[in-house]
Design a protein around this motif. Structure first.
Motif, PDB file in Angstrom:
ATOM      1  N   PHE A 271       0.824  -1.202   0.000  1.00  0.00           N
ATOM      2  CA  PHE A 271       0.000   0.000   0.000  1.00  0.00           C
ATOM      3  C   PHE A 271       0.858   1.251   0.000  1.00  0.00           C
ATOM      4  O   PHE A 271       0.624   2.201  -0.747  1.00  0.00           O
ATOM      5  CB  PHE A 271      -0.932   0.007   1.217  1.00  0.00           C
TER       6      PHE A 271
ATOM      7  N   ILE B 211      -3.777   4.222 -10.069  1.00  0.00           N
ATOM      8  CA  ILE B 211      -5.106   4.206  -9.440  1.00  0.00           C
ATOM      9  C   ILE B 211      -5.893   3.001  -9.931  1.00  0.00           C
ATOM     10  O   ILE B 211      -6.584   2.324  -9.150  1.00  0.00           O
ATOM     11  CB  ILE B 211      -5.839   5.527  -9.717  1.00  0.00           C
TER      12      ILE B 211
ATOM     13  N   VAL C 183      -4.868   0.222  -7.919  1.00  0.00           N
ATOM     14  CA  VAL C 183      -5.558   0.175  -6.626  1.00  0.00           C
ATOM     15  C   VAL C 183      -6.898  -0.518  -6.785  1.00  0.00           C
ATOM     16  O   VAL C 183      -7.291  -1.356  -5.964  1.00  0.00           O
ATOM     17  CB  VAL C 183      -5.736   1.592  -6.059  1.00  0.00           C
ATOM     18  N   TYR C 184      -7.609  -0.194  -7.850  1.00  0.00           N
ATOM     19  CA  TYR C 184      -8.906  -0.823  -8.074  1.00  0.00           C
ATOM     20  C   TYR C 184      -8.745  -2.333  -8.251  1.00  0.00           C
ATOM     21  O   TYR C 184      -9.512  -3.124  -7.689  1.00  0.00           O
ATOM     22  CB  TYR C 184      -9.598  -0.236  -9.310  1.00  0.00           C
TER      23      TYR C 184
ATOM     24  N   GLY D 200      -6.411  -4.050  -7.038  1.00  0.00           N
ATOM     25  CA  GLY D 200      -6.054  -4.551  -5.717  1.00  0.00           C
ATOM     26  C   GLY D 200      -7.257  -4.701  -4.822  1.00  0.00           C
ATOM     27  O   GLY D 200      -7.277  -5.528  -3.916  1.00  0.00           O
ATOM     28  N   LEU D 201      -8.276  -3.914  -5.040  1.00  0.00           N
ATOM     29  CA  LEU D 201      -9.495  -4.027  -4.245  1.00  0.00           C
ATOM     30  C   LEU D 201     -10.461  -5.044  -4.839  1.00  0.00           C
ATOM     31  O   LEU D 201     -11.643  -5.075  -4.466  1.00  0.00           O
ATOM     32  CB  LEU D 201     -10.195  -2.669  -4.182  1.00  0.00           C
ATOM     33  N   ASN D 202      -9.981  -5.849  -5.770  1.00  0.00           N
ATOM     34  CA  ASN D 202     -10.823  -6.851  -6.425  1.00  0.00           C
ATOM     35  C   ASN D 202     -11.950  -6.219  -7.215  1.00  0.00           C
ATOM     36  O   ASN D 202     -13.109  -6.640  -7.134  1.00  0.00           O
ATOM     37  CB  ASN D 202     -11.400  -7.848  -5.423  1.00  0.00           C
ATOM     38  N   MET D 203     -11.629  -5.154  -7.920  1.00  0.00           N
ATOM     39  CA  MET D 203     -12.647  -4.541  -8.777  1.00  0.00           C
ATOM     40  C   MET D 203     -12.084  -4.484 -10.179  1.00  0.00           C
ATOM     41  O   MET D 203     -11.705  -3.401 -10.670  1.00  0.00           O
ATOM     42  CB  MET D 203     -12.978  -3.135  -8.307  1.00  0.00           C
TER      43      MET D 203
ATOM     44  N   VAL E 240     -13.422  -4.748 -13.080  1.00  0.00           N
ATOM     45  CA  VAL E 240     -14.175  -3.989 -14.093  1.00  0.00           C
ATOM     46  C   VAL E 240     -13.885  -2.510 -13.975  1.00  0.00           C
ATOM     47  O   VAL E 240     -13.622  -1.812 -14.960  1.00  0.00           O
ATOM     48  CB  VAL E 240     -15.677  -4.270 -13.957  1.00  0.00           C
ATOM     49  N   LEU E 241     -13.918  -2.032 -12.724  1.00  0.00           N
ATOM     50  CA  LEU E 241     -13.654  -0.611 -12.510  1.00  0.00           C
ATOM     51  C   LEU E 241     -12.247  -0.265 -12.957  1.00  0.00           C
ATOM     52  O   LEU E 241     -12.021   0.766 -13.609  1.00  0.00           O
ATOM     53  CB  LEU E 241     -13.848  -0.275 -11.028  1.00  0.00           C
TER      54      LEU E 241
ATOM     55  N   PHE F 148     -12.988  -6.174   3.842  1.00  0.00           N
ATOM     56  CA  PHE F 148     -13.218  -5.967   2.413  1.00  0.00           C
ATOM     57  C   PHE F 148     -13.993  -7.138   1.848  1.00  0.00           C
ATOM     58  O   PHE F 148     -13.735  -8.298   2.162  1.00  0.00           O
ATOM     59  CB  PHE F 148     -11.877  -5.835   1.684  1.00  0.00           C
ATOM     60  N   LYS F 149     -14.937  -6.821   0.997  1.00  0.00           N
ATOM     61  CA  LYS F 149     -15.731  -7.866   0.370  1.00  0.00           C
ATOM     62  C   LYS F 149     -15.384  -7.909  -1.108  1.00  0.00           C
ATOM     63  O   LYS F 149     -14.813  -6.973  -1.663  1.00  0.00           O
ATOM     64  CB  LYS F 149     -17.223  -7.561   0.483  1.00  0.00           C
TER      65      LYS F 149
ATOM     66  N   PHE G   8     -17.225  -8.427  -4.745  1.00  0.00           N
ATOM     67  CA  PHE G   8     -18.498  -8.563  -5.453  1.00  0.00           C
ATOM     68  C   PHE G   8     -18.227  -9.191  -6.803  1.00  0.00           C
ATOM     69  O   PHE G   8     -17.331  -8.767  -7.525  1.00  0.00           O
ATOM     70  CB  PHE G   8     -19.151  -7.197  -5.638  1.00  0.00           C
TER      71      PHE G   8
END
Lengths: 611, 159, 102, 471
Positions: free
Chosen positions: B6, B40, B43-44, B46-49, B51-52, B114-115, B117
């Motif tokens: 991080f 950035i 980071v997305y 890394g947050l398991n997103m 698509v974003l 953290f979840k 989706f």
């Protein structure tokens, strides 16, 4: 009772309806058709008012409704008609009607009579509404309507620069008073919870609030009345207002606008009484009366002399109210309306026929306009308070009441002012109607019949009114005790007679010359001092310019130097006006704007942190 | 507090942001800007997103950067040392940072686990709940295109 | 998970990005750098949305899509304005053009 | 949201979106364009007016209550009039249809904004309203409009960034964007306060509240007056209502602590606006600064948010404001087009040259000044009464002083128009069908007077709203 309520609303409404239809009919058909509409409207309005007056029993006409409600907040409106309002309405509609008729002759050369009659009927309608409404908010609405119409009518000849400026001055000065009045209304509403006249008076009679609070409200409202009724120190607009047509002056001075202030104080008389504000009213009135009476002695224009005399007589009414004799004040208001309308309309006839406003450039008019001269004389006699005419009865009553009140300052100023009427009145009459005819006088001829008829009506009224004095007073106030002092009456008449003698010698026989007096620096100084209304106008201007404007400029300057600019270039431009500095924040640089934005956000955050 | 990855990403993001603003050459600034946006996106991811992150890469690192490069080619920029204003800017931005951080520590905001989706959930919610706003975005785009067309044609005619 | 950090650290990241963006907007005088700064500010908001969305529910992530779209549109509009501005004044420094003021 | 209301916005935006296409296909003239877009406005207005019936959709994002119906109808009327005037004054411009298209889409955004009850829809509606105007500002295509465009864009971008940041913080606290969820879950917390400030800054940009107002006068002055009418009248009014919904529906828990700050901002905004307006020579700048001052009056009502009357103050002021400011700028636009009048000197004697137009302008100015029969007066009464009710008498006094001050410059314009000798000899654009343009302005003047006397619709709507937010 229900019928009278509707007739009252109809009386208010008919003037507004008439004004609009006069405008439209005049606009789309022959211009002068608006005159007939106006006459019809005025007549119907007068008849309706008479009907109300005749059918008004012991109980006042009351009707209430809410303009709108919002939860617990509501704006009430409604009418309250008692004998006082009905007499005021009779004055407004009656004299207004005569004035409308007279205007046919006076405004004969005018190009837009429809505009004239529109504004005029609107004016009368606003005044009728003003005296019929039952609470301060309704009164304030019509009060502003009256102010707006006076602005329009004074500036009727808007292409004349002086007229336009006079209109603006009248508007601004009366608005200045109105701001205080509005504040007073808000304070009364918030702290006393009511704005209804009757409820306010009842609260005062019950002593339901502190005297100090009452004094605050009364004084705030009184400042509004001072502005409207042209009392010290807000009177200079009245003199400049002479730029309008003379018929308009007659309407403003006799029937409508200036009476509104007196009416308001009379309407809230118990309230003023309870809160000890009457002494202020009395002092302001006495001082104004003195200023006006002495000012009238120095002026040379017909209309300005009459304007000063209006101010003086209004001041006398305030004095009467101030010393606690409301009956005398209202009775004098009525008499004054009649003879002042007579004087103004007669003066209008003179000015219309000679095209000259300066009295000292006229002379010998008696030969050319005998009827007008005699009617004018009747007006002067009534104004001066000579016995058989109506002015005598009320003025003497006021002097007596003041004497009985016992305050030497008020009594002295009032007495001097009251007796000086005869001096300036006859000075005016002698100068205009006697002596050698001047250039202007020689072209003059007698006024038209349509102008003379209203004058005769008014002249007859000045003589008839005293016979009905008892009934009128009884109708208005019930049983009233009138103080009577024989010595005082004799003294008054003697002083008046002496003054008449002096004026007679100076201006008719011309055995005493005023030239030498005026040539002397002191005499000249006194004359100019009086001529300029004790320099109150200049003082107001000075205060506006130096105190308000200057202090604001200085304050902003200080902020600018110490906060904005630092010591970089601060001290150099002290004399710049306030906005000239203030606007420098608006640099035109987008980055500065962004900086202000972020700084604003951070300031807000810090404020949250610490507040 | 975060783990070492991080803080590495933090350093890269803020560093590239500062370089994007401070670099003398505009081209290097643009490159640095792309790095910032891609970080950035990282980071997305890394947050398991995913698509974003993908959208971020596609729209920003693709579209916007190309627009910027296009503008740079049209305009060019001669770099001048900024004068005077920088002190105010530094003070204000530092204040903002300090206040924000301070407030975030004072705040009762709670760290939840953290979840993740799934893309199906994302797609379902998007279509069922938020699809209306694509129409709105479409209107914005159409208005912008019309106005841009008008202005560009005007510019051409003004010459 | 790759990036293990609590919410304060993430907030610190987004506040830092916001602060850098504000710094850039207030100190850079060239319009292109100012555009960069604007994008940074919007990205800071987006980061927040993504992080909170990972902790809460999917709404924030979807809003982040729209925000990205809006930011892209904003960049396009900004560049259009910038280019028109440049073509007229031959200048990329808006502080120098100050006809509208006071 | 009611389906009819949704249909109204869609009809409006679609008419706007297809207008340039129709123009491209059939080469319509100005009158035809005005007719086509008028049809769009009328249909949309009708749909808004019947939107208390019918079924509901998108309830999470938008609500249709009396406030949005009332304000929506009025905003539509104002926008319609702006459209007519713009067609009239820029008939020769080839791209007038594109401008109208952007205007209609922006108005659709305003309609969505006043009914949003979710931060997602609020932010997107605000962008829909704002984004087209960034480019519309450039439409005059002169130096001033470019400068104005740059200022407007960067301020707007910064404001949007802050607002999105604030929204994201609120989302972080509660995990929802819905006002109804926020109002339940929010608690007093430093980050929430920070978010509230950020969101307020975003709205402050739109309504030109004090430290965020600097772009306003420059942009209103620099762009063409038709666009300025949209910016200062319609989108500002919509932003008032949007802010009202945020304050009363989403963050009342924290807003209660902001009253003092709001009061200070209100006082500063009024004072700055009025003081700076006094200094101006250009009429458009006077109107621009007076628009800043009016934002201050509305903020007075926001500062009094503890009493139900403040709702009436906000709504009434928005109602009055949308007409008087839009119409004042439109009058300015017509004067500019016909006579080329920009400064106070140019306005000398125009009352004699254009009696009817000048009379209408006078009505709008008097309404702005707060003279009784017009809606501007009653709205000020509500606002200041609300302040007194909430125990902020000093604020009401500051407001009263300010409105007394402001009369000076409105009367000054009137004086120039009526009392001075004309300086402009002949019109630069003398259109034969000049009288047609008086019609839209007269409509607005009549509505202004009607709402100055007939207060019930607004008061009823605000009473419903006040009940809804729990007073």
């Amino acid at each position: 009772m229900e019928k009278l309520v509707w007739i009252t609303y109809l009386t208010i409404g008919i003037f507004f309806l008439g004004s609009i239809s006069a405008f439209l009919i005049g606009k789309f058909t022959e211009r002068w058709n608006s005159f007939w509409v106006a006459v019809l409207t005025g007549l119907i309005g007068f008849i309706l008012t008479c009907y109300i007056a005749l059918n008004l029993g012991e109980h006042p006409i009351v009707h209430k409704f809410n303009w709108f409600t919002f939860g617990s907040f509501k704006i009430p409106l409604g009418i309250y008609v008692d004998s006082l309002s009905v007499v005021m309405a009779l004055i407004a509609t009656g004299i207004g009607f005569l004035d409308i008729v007279f205007s046919k002759g006076y405004m004969e050369d005018d190009e837009s009579p429809h505009r004239y009659y529109f504004e005029k009927l609107f004016f009368i309608g606003s005044m009728v509404g003003l005296v019929f409404v039952s609470n301060l908010v309704g009164l304030y609405i019509f009060w502003e309507g009256v102010g707006l119409c006076s602005y329009l009518l004074i500036g009727y000849w808007y292409w004349k620069r002086s007229a336009a400026e006079a209109a603006l001055k009248a508007f601004v000065m009366t608005r200045f008073g109105d701001v205080f009045m509005f504040a007073g209304i808000i304070v009364a509403w918030v702290l006393l919870g009511t704005i209804n006249f009757q409820e306010l008076n009842a609260l005062a009679l019950a002593g339901a609030f502190s005297v100090k609070l009452g004094l605050l409200i009364s004084l705030l409202i009184f400042i509004g009345a001072v502005g409207k009724s042209a009392q010290f120190p807000l009177f200079p607009w009245l003199l400049d207002a002479m730029e309008g047509p003379t018929t308009v002056s007659a309407l403003i001075h006799a029937a409508t606008m200036v009476n509104a202030g007196v009416y308001l104080v009379a309407r809230m008389f118990p309230f003023f009484d309870y809160s000890h504000a009457l002494i202020v009213v009395g002092f302001v009135g006495a001082l104004s009366a003195f200023i006006a009476a002495t000012g009238a002695l120095a002026h040379t224009e017909i209309k300005k002399i009459l304007a000063f005399s209006t101010m003086e007589h209004l001041a006398l009414m305030f004095v009467a109210l101030g010393v606690g004799s409301a009956a005398a004040g209202i009775f004098h208001l009525m008499n004054h309306a009649i003879f002042k309308a007579l004087l103004f309309l007669a003066a209008g006839a003179v000015i219309h026929m000679t095209h000259q406003k300066d009295a000292f450039k006229l002379g010998g008019l008696y030969k050319y306009m005998p009827q007008t001269a005699l009617l004018f004389l009747v007006g002067i006699l009534a104004l001066a308070g000579v016995p058989p005419f109506n002015g005598f009865f009320s003025k003497d009553w006021i002097i007596g009441a003041t004497y009985a009140y016992g305050n030497p300052v008020i009594f002295g100023l009032t007495f001097v002012a009251a007796v000086l009427c005869i001096a300036y009145g006859f000075r005016l009459w002698f100068v205009v109607f006697t002596g050698e005819p001047s250039e202007y006088s020689k072209h003059a001829r007698e006024a038209y019949p349509i102008m003379l008829v209203p004058l005769y009506v008014l002249a007859v009224l000045t003589v008839v009114i005293p016979f009905f004095k008892e009934q009128i007073i009884h109708f208005l106030f019930g049983e009233v005790h009138e103080p009577f002092f024989l010595n005082l009456l004799v003294a008054t008449l003697t002083v008046m007679f002496i003054l008449f003698g002096i004026v007679f010698l100076i201006y008719y026989k011309r055995v005493i010359s005023t030239v030498k007096f005026l040539a002397h620096p002191l005499g000249k100084g006194i004359n100019e001092f009086l001529y300029n209304g004790w320099y109150v106008d200049a003082a107001i201007k000075w205060i506006c310019r130096h105190v308000f404007y200057g202090s604001i400029a200085k304050a902003v300057e200080w902020v600018d130097i110490h906060v904005v600019d630092g010591a970089v270039n601060g001290t150099a431009r002290l004399s710049l006006a306030c906005w000239d500095r203030c606007r420098k924040i608006q640099t035109g640089d987008v980055i500065d704007y962004l900086t202000y934005f972020v700084a604003g956000v951070i300031t807000l955050v810090l404020l949250i942190l610490f507040v | 507090m975060g783990n070492v990855y991080f803080w590495i990403i933090y350093a890269v993001v803020i560093g590239s942001a500062i370089i994007a603003l401070e670099a003398t050459s505009l081209l290097w600034a643009a490159v640095s800007f792309v790095v910032l946006l891609s970080e950035i996106a990282l980071v997305y991811f890394g947050l398991n997103m995913p698509v974003l992150g993908g959208v971020q890469l596609a729209i920003y690192a693709g579209g916007v950067t190309i627009l910027v490069l296009f503008a740079i080619m049209m305009i060019g920029e001669s770099y001048k040392k900024p004068e005077g204003k920088a002190v105010k800017a530094i003070v204000l931005s530092l204040l903002l940072l300090i206040l924000g951080t301070f407030f975030s520590f004072l705040s009762a905001i709670d760290t939840l686990p953290f979840k993740t989706f799934s893309t199906e959930v994302l797609g379902t919610v998007f279509v069922e709940k938020y699809s209306f706003f694509t129409i709105v975005l479409g209107f914005i785009v159409s208005a912008l295109l019309y106005m841009a067309n008008a202005i560009i044609t005007k510019k051409r005619e003004a010459k | 998970m790759l990036l293990e950090a609590d919410v304060h650290a993430y907030l610190f990241l987004s506040f830092s990005l916001l602060a850098v963006g504000v710094y850039g907007l207030l100190s850079r005088r060239s319009v292109i750098r100012m555009l960069f700064a604007v994008e940074m500010i919007i990205n800071a908001a987006n980061l927040n949305l993504a992080i909170f969305s990972a902790q809460r529910n999917v709404d924030g992530e979807i809003f982040a899509f729209f925000t990205i779209g809006l930011a892209a549109l904003e960049a396009a509009v900004g560049l259009a304005i910038v280019i028109v501005f440049y073509k007229r004044f031959g200048e990329v420094i808006p502080s120098k053009i100050r006809n509208l003021r006071w | 949201m009611n389906i009819n209301y949704l249909a109204a916005t869609m009809v409006l935006a679609l008419t706007g979106a297809f207008l340039p296409v129709i123009n491209r296909l059939f080469r319509i003239s100005g009158i035809q364009g005005a007719l086509i877009s008028s049809i769009g406005y009328v249909v949309s207005l009708f749909l808004v007016l019947i939107s208390d019936k019918g079924k509901h959709v998108l309830e999470v994002f938008y609500t249709t209550d009396p406030v949005s119906i009332l304000l929506g109808a009025l905003i539509l009327i104002a926008s319609w009039m702006v459209m007519l005037v713009i067609y009239w004054i820029t008939e020769k411009d080839k791209f007038v249809n594109e401008l109208i298209s952007a205007l209609m889409i922006s108005t659709a955004g305003a309609l969505l904004l006043i009914s949003a009850n979710n931060f997602v829809s609020l932010a997107i509606a605000m962008e829909l309203m704002t984004m087209p105007t960034y480019l519309m500002v450039l439409f005059a295509f002169d130096d001033k409009s470019f400068e104005a465009g740059v200022k407007y864009f960067f301020n707007g971008a910064l404001a949007v960034g802050f607002m999105l940041f604030g929204i994201s913080l609120l989302y972080g606290m509660t995990g929802s964007f819905e006002f109804s969820a926020l109002v339940k879950n929010l608690f007093i917390d430093p980050l929430v306060a920070l978010a509230a400030v950020f969101i307020f800054a975003g709205f402050g940009f739109k309504i030109t509240a004090f430290p965020f107002h600097f772009w306003g006068p420059d942009v209103y002055d620099g762009t063409c007056p038709g666009v300025a009418a949209l910016l200062t009248g319609i989108s500002k009014s919509a932003a008032f209502i949007g802010l009202m919904r945020v304050v009363y529906e989403a963050i009342p828990v924290i807003a209660g602590h902001f009253t003092l700050i709001l009061a200070i901002i209100a006082a500063l905004t009024m004072t700055v606006g009025n003081l700076l307006a006094l200094a101006q020579r250009r009429v458009s700048r006077i109107l621009a600064y007076s628009s800043v001052a009016h934002a201050g009056y509305t903020l007075v009502a926001f500062a009094a948010l503890s009493v139900p009357l403040s709702v009436t103050g906000i709504i009434y002021h928005s109602v009055a404001y949308v007409f008087m400011k839009t119409a004042a700028f439109l009058c300015f636009a017509v004067f500019l087009f016909v006579w080329g009048a920009r400064t106070m000197d140019d306005y000398k004697g125009l009352g004699r040259r254009e009696p009817l137009l000048a009379a209408l302008f006078l009505i709008f100015l008097l309404s702005l000044a707060g003279v009784p029969p017009m809606a501007g007066f009653i709205s000020k009464v509500f606002v200041f009464t609300a302040a007194v009710d909430a125990g902020m008498t000093w604020l009401a006094l500051v407001g009263l002083l300010n409105s007394a001050f402001s009369v000076a410059y409105y009367i000054w314009i009137a004086k120039q128009m009526y009392l001075e000798e004309p300086t402009l000899e002949k019109p630069i654009n003398d259109s034969p069908n000049k009288n047609w343009i008086l019609l839209p302005l007269a409509v607005m003047a009549i509505l202004l007077i009607v709402f100055g006397i007939w207060v019930n619709p607004v008061v009823d709507a605000s009473a419903v709203y006040a009940a809804k937010v729990g007073f």
